[in-house]
Design a protein around this motif. Sequence first.
Motif, PDB file in Angstrom:
ATOM      1  N   UNK A 238     -10.062  49.938 -14.732  1.00  0.00           N
ATOM      2  CA  UNK A 238     -10.845  49.219 -15.730  1.00  0.00           C
ATOM      3  C   UNK A 238     -12.344  49.321 -15.429  1.00  0.00           C
ATOM      4  N   UNK A 239     -12.690  49.285 -14.143  1.00  0.00           N
ATOM      5  CA  UNK A 239     -14.097  49.483 -13.770  1.00  0.00           C
ATOM      6  C   UNK A 239     -14.580  50.855 -14.227  1.00  0.00           C
ATOM      7  N   UNK A 240     -13.798  51.900 -13.959  1.00  0.00           N
ATOM      8  CA  UNK A 240     -14.189  53.261 -14.330  1.00  0.00           C
ATOM      9  C   UNK A 240     -14.317  53.382 -15.842  1.00  0.00           C
ATOM     10  N   UNK A 241     -13.399  52.740 -16.549  1.00  0.00           N
ATOM     11  CA  UNK A 241     -13.460  52.797 -18.011  1.00  0.00           C
ATOM     12  C   UNK A 241     -14.703  52.085 -18.538  1.00  0.00           C
ATOM     13  N   UNK A 242     -15.012  50.911 -17.980  1.00  0.00           N
ATOM     14  CA  UNK A 242     -16.221  50.203 -18.397  1.00  0.00           C
ATOM     15  C   UNK A 242     -17.467  51.043 -18.119  1.00  0.00           C
ATOM     16  N   UNK A 243     -17.497  51.671 -16.953  1.00  0.00           N
ATOM     17  CA  UNK A 243     -18.637  52.504 -16.583  1.00  0.00           C
ATOM     18  C   UNK A 243     -18.797  53.662 -17.564  1.00  0.00           C
ATOM     19  N   UNK A 244     -17.689  54.347 -17.835  1.00  0.00           N
ATOM     20  CA  UNK A 244     -17.755  55.519 -18.708  1.00  0.00           C
ATOM     21  C   UNK A 244     -18.116  55.145 -20.141  1.00  0.00           C
ATOM     22  N   UNK A 245     -17.645  53.983 -20.596  1.00  0.00           N
ATOM     23  CA  UNK A 245     -17.859  53.577 -21.978  1.00  0.00           C
ATOM     24  C   UNK A 245     -19.323  53.289 -22.299  1.00  0.00           C
TER      25      UNK A 245
END
Length: 301
Positions: free
Chosen positions: A193-200
Amino acid sequence: MAESIPQFYKRIQPDNSQPATSYSREKPYFNIFSRACNFGTVQFSYREFYKVTLVIGVGRLYYADKWILVDRPALMFSNPLVPYAWESISEEQNGMFCIFNEQFVLPEEKSGSLADTPLFKVTGDKVFFLNEEQVAKVLDIYAQMKAENETDYAGKFDVLRCYLHLLIHTALKMQDSNRYESHPNASQRIAELFIELLDRQFPVTDPHAVLALRTPADYANRLSVHVNHLNKVVKEVTGKTTSAMIAERVVKECTQHLLHSHLSISEIAYSLGFESVAYFSKFYRKHTGKSPSESREQSII
């Protein structure tokens, strides 16, 4: 280390050196293949490319914190943010797959209508089971993609993206009926979820829209976890610190703007959350060894 497209070719076609010499990360790339897997092979790693696979054959898919038994034809989606592996169970392994790099993907696809699809999401379904009619439809799409990819048409990448959208929406139509057993892990899920938030948060296209999440604490607050716990699980899962991953992504975005946009250095600094151009310059030099001005001198625009 993530497997690159030249390394992928070397693995599946050891005697073919052409992709290693002709491939460029800076240019869009797409290719399509017939699928065959060695019996019992498992390779768990990150890839630098996206992959959409029609699987015909029995096996287990391992990705992120889950494993799934694939015991009937299925569409599988993978992206560079999620490591995965395939273990063949049946000796017969058929199907098709296509691979493409980040430059093939249009920015509006990652932030627009396709943002919540299995191709770009870190979390969510990655496997979509197919009936006979759907298998025939997907095989037809792959056949048309293969034929288009072999043409010299100047706009073939646009056509291929349309076919890719068809594959994605074929999967989405099955979402309500897509059921399988998976085994989640809480720590891995937080890291995902952290990686997804970062990428988004990227790409940043509006110089007046300041980056919302800049520090590990910002992400921890958004995920409702303590920042120390976030740092711990991200380090365990990725081998990198939360701060390092944020910095790497910000540096990448800075460089893209410096090389390929008309934004001024001060506009880039502000949009990415820096309080001053001086602080931005110091940050950028620390991570790249160059000043923003030196990178801008290499601009192609």
